[in-house]
Design an enzyme around this catalytic site. Structure first.
Site, short mmCIF file in Angstrom:
data_model
loop_
_atom_site.label_atom_id
_atom_site.label_comp_id
_atom_site.label_asym_id
_atom_site.label_seq_id
_atom_site.Cartn_x
_atom_site.Cartn_y
_atom_site.Cartn_z
N ARG A 266 0.82 -1.22 0.00
CA ARG A 266 0.00 0.00 0.00
C ARG A 266 0.85 1.26 0.00
O ARG A 266 0.42 2.34 -0.39
CB ARG A 266 -0.89 -0.04 1.24
CG ARG A 266 -2.11 0.79 1.14
CD ARG A 266 -2.80 1.01 2.48
NE ARG A 266 -3.04 -0.11 3.33
CZ ARG A 266 -2.53 -0.22 4.56
NH1 ARG A 266 -1.74 0.70 5.05
NH2 ARG A 266 -2.82 -1.27 5.31
N ASP B 12 -8.45 21.27 -10.12
CA ASP B 12 -8.71 20.06 -10.88
C ASP B 12 -8.23 20.36 -12.31
O ASP B 12 -8.85 21.12 -13.04
CB ASP B 12 -10.22 19.74 -10.84
CG ASP B 12 -10.56 18.44 -11.57
OD1 ASP B 12 -9.82 18.07 -12.49
OD2 ASP B 12 -11.58 17.82 -11.21
N1 PLP Z 1 -12.71 15.73 -12.39
C1 PLP Z 1 -13.32 15.89 -13.57
C2 PLP Z 1 -13.24 17.23 -14.24
C3 PLP Z 1 -14.04 14.85 -14.15
O1 PLP Z 1 -14.68 15.03 -15.33
C4 PLP Z 1 -14.09 13.60 -13.47
C5 PLP Z 1 -14.83 12.45 -14.04
O2 PLP Z 1 -15.63 12.58 -14.95
C6 PLP Z 1 -13.45 13.49 -12.23
C7 PLP Z 1 -12.76 14.57 -11.73
C8 PLP Z 1 -13.53 12.22 -11.44
O3 PLP Z 1 -12.68 11.26 -11.95
P1 PLP Z 1 -12.90 9.69 -11.76
O4 PLP Z 1 -14.04 9.32 -12.64
O5 PLP Z 1 -11.59 9.12 -12.16
O6 PLP Z 1 -13.23 9.48 -10.32
#
Ligand code: PLP
Length: 389
Positions: free
Chosen positions: A54, A179
């Site tokens: 892990r 993000d």
């Molecule tokens: N951030 C964005 C902008 C996304 O579009 C997504 C998924 O669609 C995620 C995060 C989440 O990612 P995951 O599906 O890998 O959990």
């Protein structure tokens, strides 16, 4: 002076150690939980540098090191999904009594985590206009600890003024998180702009083939340490097969992304000529309200954009979508295949009012032939026209 190595070259070479791989091009896939130690002393002092499955392996390290280099990060933490990268980061940086600022254009499950789990833990969230820029200073409270950005918003495509938000946040000693899934480290390196944490759903462009899930958190300074600590304490780790697929995906990321970008721009421009379409939301097009900001900060675009249809019968729109043969419907993007989803921001936005009345559709443009994609959509629009009459 030696020329700095281009990122496209780095993608091919990062995380590879030919000697350690005994000559094979790719690093070996280490799968395992238990690590064995030859003596009691080495059990406590760490035998080969690894302790337990892990907590890391050479396979993990190969991807972590590649992303540290691409993002300019001190540390990268791997998680089983992109959402887990988001939740782990927020849990690491916030505690009861803290306040969090989140863009109103955020990915909906991020919003839902803030409105449920974080709320239950006593963390309050305020959503802000994604276009707030420097005015974010006016909504920072004495308890605000973190500003969360997502740019462009992955459904509605507002581009955020990251440097302005970053400047206001660092004036008040706040931690900033973005993000960065849309841009990938090829098109935006937020840590170079002072942002503390750049996270990704690697499920999208890193993996690139819709066949695995992974999240990545690349961070600098105290935020990096806090996130690593929380990930360990929560027992967060990604599956080794998925880690290897993400590393493999990075090798071709540049050419895949370039194709997604060019195809999406061509199709977005085509949509602009269609009489059924009211607005195209693609930040690389001059018609987009944040185009100048996008050009200033981003090196390129992804394969994702949205359109707003002129008001039309809802059932007819659904039949139009149901009849598409090349655009499948699915809650994701970043793979080789073209996708479409209808969405309605009125159902979740709280800080800003969605101005459009027509149906919003988000497209991800894959690697199919462009004429075939246009033919599929043209047939869809013809179905829509015949259905209305
Ligand atoms: N951030 C964005 C902008 C996304 O579009 C997504 C998924 O669609 C995620 C995060 C989440 O990612 P995951 O599906 O890998 O959990």
């Amino acid at each position: 002076m030696k020329k700095p190595i281009n990122k496209n070259t780095k993608l091919v070479h990062l995380g590879r150690d030919t000697k350690a791989s005994k000559g094979f091009v790719n690093p070996p896939l280490y799968k395992g939980s238990t690590v064995l130690f030859p003596t009691v002393r080495s059990l406590y002092e760490g035998g080969y540098g690894y302790n337990y499955g892990r907590k890391g392996s050479p396979t993990y390290e190969a991807l972590e090191q590649a992303l540290n280099e691409l993002e300019g990060a001190d540390e990268t933490v791997l998680t089983p999904s992109g959402l887990c990268a988001i939740t782990t980061t927020l849990l690491a940086l916030l505690k009861t009594g803290d306040h969090l600022l989140v863009t109103d254009a955020v990915y909906q499950p991020t919003r839902s985590f803030c409105d449920t789990t974080l709320k239950d833990l006593g963390v309050e969230t305020t959503y802000y206009d994604p276009r707030i820029g420097a005015n974010i200073k006016d909504i920072i409270q004495s308890t605000t600890k973190v500003v969360f950005m997502e740019s462009p918003g992955s459904q509605t495509f507002e581009v955020q003024d990251i440097p302005a938000i970053q400047a206001a946040a660092s004036d008040r000693g706040l931690t900033t998180v973005i993000d960065n899934t849309y841009a990938t480290p090829l098109n935006l390196t937020p840590l170079d702009m002072g942002v503390d944490v750049s996270l990704h759903s690697g499920t999208k462009y890193f993996i690139g083939h819709a066949d695995a899930m992974i999240g990545t958190i690349s961070a600098k300074g105290p935020a990096a340490k806090a996130i690593r600590k929380t990930a360990h304490s929560l027992g967060i780790c990604a599956g080794p097969d998925d880690v290897q697929l993400a590393l493999r995906g990075l090798r071709t990321l540049a050419i895949r992304l370039k194709h997604h970008e060019q195809a999406a721009i061509e199709l977005a421009q085509w949509f602009e000529t269609r009489p059924e379409v009211e607005t195209v939301l693609h930040p690389a097009l001059p018609s987009h309200p944040d185009h100048a900001l996008f050009q200033r900060d981003f090196k390129g675009a992804a394969g994702l954009f949205s359109i707003i249809l002129k008001p039309a019968d809802q059932a007819a729109i659904e039949r139009m979508l149901d009849g598409l043969s090349l655009f499948s419907m699915g809650w994701s993007w970043g793979g080789y295949e073209s996708l479409v989803i209808p969405f309605d921001p009125r159902s979740y936005r709280t800080a800003t009012k969605w101005p459009h009345k027509g149906q919003a559709l988000r497209f991800h443009i894959g690697h199919e032939d462009m004429d075939d994609l246009k033919a599929d959509l043209t047939a869809g629009f013809e179905r829509l026209a015949n259905d209305q009459s």
